[in-house]
Design an enzyme around this catalytic site. Structure first.
Site, PDB file in Angstrom:
ATOM      1  N   GLY A  11       0.836  -1.197   0.000  1.00 50.87           N
ATOM      2  CA  GLY A  11       0.000   0.000   0.000  1.00 50.87           C
ATOM      3  C   GLY A  11       0.872   1.248   0.000  1.00 50.87           C
ATOM      4  N   ARG A  21      13.968   9.549  -2.223  1.00 48.66           N
ATOM      5  CA  ARG A  21      14.921  10.648  -2.395  1.00 48.66           C
ATOM      6  C   ARG A  21      16.046  10.552  -1.375  1.00 48.66           C
ATOM      7  NH1 ARG A  21      15.310  15.608   0.117  1.00 48.66           N
ATOM      8  NH2 ARG A  21      16.087  17.376  -1.101  1.00 48.66           N
ATOM      9  N   VAL A  24      18.387   7.791  -2.456  1.00 49.48           N
ATOM     10  CA  VAL A  24      19.145   8.160  -3.654  1.00 49.48           C
ATOM     11  C   VAL A  24      20.237   9.191  -3.322  1.00 49.48           C
ATOM     12  CG1 VAL A  24      19.025   9.295  -5.923  1.00 49.48           C
ATOM     13  CG2 VAL A  24      17.270   7.624  -5.257  1.00 49.48           C
ATOM     14  N   ARG A  72       0.870  -4.889  -5.641  1.00 45.57           N
ATOM     15  CA  ARG A  72       0.671  -6.122  -4.880  1.00 45.57           C
ATOM     16  C   ARG A  72       1.068  -7.223  -5.850  1.00 45.57           C
ATOM     17  NH1 ARG A  72      -1.031  -4.165   0.250  1.00 45.57           N
ATOM     18  NH2 ARG A  72      -2.631  -2.612  -0.046  1.00 45.57           N
ATOM     19  N   PHE A  73       1.919  -8.107  -5.424  1.00 44.55           N
ATOM     20  CA  PHE A  73       2.433  -9.126  -6.325  1.00 44.55           C
ATOM     21  C   PHE A  73       2.587 -10.439  -5.553  1.00 44.55           C
ATOM     22  CE2 PHE A  73       6.302 -10.844  -8.692  1.00 44.55           C
ATOM     23  CZ  PHE A  73       5.598 -11.188  -9.834  1.00 44.55           C
ATOM     24  N   ASP A 103       4.398  -4.585   6.393  1.00 46.79           N
ATOM     25  CA  ASP A 103       4.694  -5.951   6.848  1.00 46.79           C
ATOM     26  C   ASP A 103       4.902  -6.956   5.716  1.00 46.79           C
ATOM     27  OD1 ASP A 103       4.893  -5.994   9.519  1.00 46.79           O
ATOM     28  OD2 ASP A 103       2.812  -6.569   9.924  1.00 46.79           O
ATOM     29  N   THR A 125       3.927   2.966   5.484  1.00 42.88           N
ATOM     30  CA  THR A 125       2.502   2.622   5.510  1.00 42.88           C
ATOM     31  C   THR A 125       1.774   3.622   6.404  1.00 42.88           C
ATOM     32  OG1 THR A 125       0.866   1.051   6.396  1.00 42.88           O
ATOM     33  CG2 THR A 125       3.066   0.886   7.287  1.00 42.88           C
ATOM     34  N   ASP A 127      -0.674   2.862   8.171  1.00 46.06           N
ATOM     35  CA  ASP A 127      -1.332   2.112   9.248  1.00 46.06           C
ATOM     36  C   ASP A 127      -0.592   2.126  10.582  1.00 46.06           C
ATOM     37  OD1 ASP A 127      -3.330   1.404   7.447  1.00 46.06           O
ATOM     38  OD2 ASP A 127      -2.281  -0.409   6.811  1.00 46.06           O
ATOM     39  N   ASP A 129       1.472   0.034  11.596  1.00 45.58           N
ATOM     40  CA  ASP A 129       1.327  -1.324  12.141  1.00 45.58           C
ATOM     41  C   ASP A 129       2.601  -2.158  12.022  1.00 45.58           C
ATOM     42  OD1 ASP A 129       1.328  -1.551   9.403  1.00 45.58           O
ATOM     43  OD2 ASP A 129      -0.374  -2.908   9.280  1.00 45.58           O
ATOM     44  N   ARG A 171      -6.015  -1.268   9.067  1.00 42.34           N
ATOM     45  CA  ARG A 171      -6.060  -2.735   9.051  1.00 42.34           C
ATOM     46  C   ARG A 171      -6.259  -3.266  10.472  1.00 42.34           C
ATOM     47  NH1 ARG A 171      -1.926  -5.464   4.946  1.00 42.34           N
ATOM     48  NH2 ARG A 171      -0.387  -4.412   6.214  1.00 42.34           N
ATOM     49  N   GLU A 187     -16.152  11.281  20.327  1.00 43.55           N
ATOM     50  CA  GLU A 187     -16.724  10.832  21.593  1.00 43.55           C
ATOM     51  C   GLU A 187     -16.441   9.362  21.881  1.00 43.55           C
ATOM     52  OE1 GLU A 187     -18.232  13.021  19.675  1.00 43.55           O
ATOM     53  OE2 GLU A 187     -18.810  14.643  21.006  1.00 43.55           O
ATOM     54  N   LYS A 211     -27.079  13.952  28.452  1.00 42.95           N
ATOM     55  CA  LYS A 211     -26.299  15.099  28.956  1.00 42.95           C
ATOM     56  C   LYS A 211     -26.469  16.336  28.072  1.00 42.95           C
ATOM     57  CE  LYS A 211     -22.313  12.803  31.109  1.00 42.95           C
ATOM     58  NZ  LYS A 211     -20.956  12.342  30.733  1.00 42.95           N
ATOM     59  N   LYS A 213     -25.570  16.452  24.666  1.00 41.01           N
ATOM     60  CA  LYS A 213     -24.600  16.559  23.571  1.00 41.01           C
ATOM     61  C   LYS A 213     -25.317  16.755  22.245  1.00 41.01           C
ATOM     62  CE  LYS A 213     -20.489  13.897  24.900  1.00 41.01           C
ATOM     63  NZ  LYS A 213     -19.480  14.833  24.386  1.00 41.01           N
ATOM     64  N   ILE A 250      -8.876   8.227   0.343  1.00 42.34           N
ATOM     65  CA  ILE A 250      -8.523   9.632   0.601  1.00 42.34           C
ATOM     66  C   ILE A 250      -7.352   9.689   1.590  1.00 42.34           C
ATOM     67  CG2 ILE A 250      -9.363  11.711   1.783  1.00 42.34           C
ATOM     68  CD1 ILE A 250     -11.184  11.577  -0.404  1.00 42.34           C
ATOM     69  N   ARG A 252      -4.862   7.865   1.948  1.00 39.36           N
ATOM     70  CA  ARG A 252      -3.542   7.471   1.465  1.00 39.36           C
ATOM     71  C   ARG A 252      -2.845   8.594   0.703  1.00 39.36           C
ATOM     72  NH1 ARG A 252      -3.360   2.179  -0.738  1.00 39.36           N
ATOM     73  NH2 ARG A 252      -3.891   0.648   0.826  1.00 39.36           N
TER      74      ARG A 252
HETATM   75  P1  ADP Z   1       2.355  -4.106   2.754  1.00 41.25           P
HETATM   76  O1  ADP Z   1       3.794  -4.186   2.414  1.00 41.25           O
HETATM   77  O2  ADP Z   1       1.820  -2.705   2.671  1.00 41.25           O
HETATM   78  O3  ADP Z   1       2.031  -4.816   4.030  1.00 41.25           O
HETATM   79  P2  ADP Z   1       1.299  -6.368   1.220  1.00 41.25           P
HETATM   80  O4  ADP Z   1       0.969  -7.182   2.415  1.00 41.25           O
HETATM   81  O5  ADP Z   1       0.349  -6.358   0.085  1.00 41.25           O
HETATM   82  O6  ADP Z   1       1.544  -4.832   1.577  1.00 41.25           O
HETATM   83  O7  ADP Z   1       2.710  -6.871   0.690  1.00 41.25           O
HETATM   84  C1  ADP Z   1       3.317  -6.259  -0.414  1.00 41.25           C
HETATM   85  C2  ADP Z   1       3.975  -7.276  -1.289  1.00 41.25           C
HETATM   86  O8  ADP Z   1       5.019  -7.950  -0.580  1.00 41.25           O
HETATM   87  C3  ADP Z   1       3.082  -8.398  -1.773  1.00 41.25           C
HETATM   88  O9  ADP Z   1       2.238  -8.035  -2.828  1.00 41.25           O
HETATM   89  C4  ADP Z   1       4.138  -9.414  -2.194  1.00 41.25           C
HETATM   90  O10 ADP Z   1       4.694  -9.062  -3.433  1.00 41.25           O
HETATM   91  C5  ADP Z   1       5.191  -9.262  -1.106  1.00 41.25           C
HETATM   92  N1  ADP Z   1       4.975 -10.279  -0.057  1.00 41.25           N
HETATM   93  C6  ADP Z   1       4.020 -10.292   0.892  1.00 41.25           C
HETATM   94  N2  ADP Z   1       4.093 -11.428   1.631  1.00 41.25           N
HETATM   95  C7  ADP Z   1       5.118 -12.149   1.129  1.00 41.25           C
HETATM   96  C8  ADP Z   1       5.702 -13.413   1.455  1.00 41.25           C
HETATM   97  N3  ADP Z   1       5.231 -14.175   2.442  1.00 41.25           N
HETATM   98  N4  ADP Z   1       6.756 -13.822   0.713  1.00 41.25           N
HETATM   99  C9  ADP Z   1       7.239 -13.071  -0.289  1.00 41.25           C
HETATM  100  N5  ADP Z   1       6.723 -11.879  -0.646  1.00 41.25           N
HETATM  101  C10 ADP Z   1       5.691 -11.420   0.045  1.00 41.25           C
END
Ligand code: ADP
Length: 319
Positions: A11, A21, A24, A72-73, A103, A125, A127, A129, A171, A187, A211, A213, A250, A252
């Protein structure tokens, strides 16, 4: 090391550009060559890698999002896909990689490190988190965005004696909701840390109405319940018009605040320091105002984020 790469993954968050930056410019000042990987691990797998120079990161410190793109991959969980990614880095002669993300992205960085390719993680992120850091890059900017929305809801809610439920991102982490509630004077706070107790919430709202409010603003973290259903329930039990507002993406966007720009710049420079010292498999954090680094594995698996009981107590007193 002579060449390093940088990518943003998962995200997006305001301040990611400032972090790129930072990497780099700090890399160049150490005499390194720096390469940008487009669209996160997906671009890494597809070998979409380009050399960056000073001017590649001109005029980005103030821009939200990430100019490198993010993705996301899920395929990156496959070891063969990661092996190809490492191969691509080696083709360019890149010795180490800085991964900016949450994470999930840390998990990918951890796995690359386990396969012998050194990575450094930066927490990007909204979040907040990620373990091992007090704040993540993007959190403070998102917090300001949420407060701005809450202020607007307050105006209209008090004019109409309406109850507003506002769903905030995060999340499974309630930090954004908690801090926005304090700063926005909400509140009622419902977060994964407090849990959702409908009867208790209803009793508190009724007490507020008794009260005198004029409005009630309930802040709740996403993924906890269907907020429209919750609004219907509260409306039917109180007889007061109740509306839910889902802030969504919004939160993000937008220009990063000074805090996030400085945090991102510090973290980017620190990541380069760590690589120069031969470190790999580490993630960067800020704790008690100091730059720190931890084992990525610890940050993902062993360290817990502290629950801000101190802030919950303050919030409780001020309602
Ligand atoms: P974030 O990094 O914001 O927590 P995601 O949880 O979608 O977002 O993770 C981002 C990307 O990190 C995933 O789309 C994937 O490419 C890679 N990823 C997540 N979990 C694993 C995993 N267990 N092993 C390898 N790559 C991972």
């Amino acid at each position: 090391i002579k060449k390093i790469g940088v990518l943003t993954s998962g995200g997006d968050a305001p301040g990611m550009n400032a972090a790129i930056r930072g990497v780099v410019r700090a890399g160049l000042s150490e005499g390194l060559e720096v390469y940008g990987v487009y669209d996160g691990y997906q671009g890494l797998h597809q070998n979409r890698i380009q050399k960056l120079d000073r001017s590649s990161v001109s005029d980005v410190i103030n821009r939200g999002g990430t100019f490198l793109g993010s993705a996301r991959f899920p395929e990156f969980r496959d070891e063969k896909v990661r092996a190809q990614a490492i191969e691509n880095l080696k083709i360019h002669g890149i010795d180490a990689l800085v991964v900016i993300g949450g994470d999930g992205s840390y998990m990918g960085a951890k796995k690359l490190t386990e396969m012998g390719y050194p990575c450094i993680g930066l927490p990007g992120t909204i979040d907040n988190d990620v373990a091992g850091t007090d704040y993540t890059i993007g959190f403070m900017t998102a917090l300001n965005t949420v407060i701005d929305a809450i202020d607007r809801l307050r105006d209209t809610s008090s004019s109409h004696q309406r109850i507003s439920i506002v769903e905030v991102m995060g999340r499974h982490c309630g930090d954004l909701t908690l801090m926005a509630s304090i700063a926005g004077g909400c509140e009622y706070i419902i977060t994964p840390e407090t849990g959702l107790h409908k009867e208790q919430l209803l009793a508190k709202i009724k007490e507020g109405i008794y009260k005198g409010k004029k409005h009630a603003i309930v802040a709740i973290t996403e993924l906890m319940t269907d907020v429209n259903q919750l609004a219907k329930y509260i409306e039917s039990e109180t007889g007061r018009e109740t509306r839910a507002t889902v802030l969504g993406h919004i939160q993000r966007g937008g220009q990063p605040t000074a805090f996030d720009r400085i945090l991102a710049s510090r973290m980017g420079a620190y990541a380069v320091d760590l690589l120069m010292q031969g470190e790999g498999g580490r993630c960067v954090g800020v704790q008690n105002e100091k730059m720190v680094h931890h084992d990525i594995i610890d940050a993902i698996e062993n360290m817990k984020r502290p629950v801000r009981t101190d802030l919950y107590k303050v919030a409780d007193k001020l309602f």
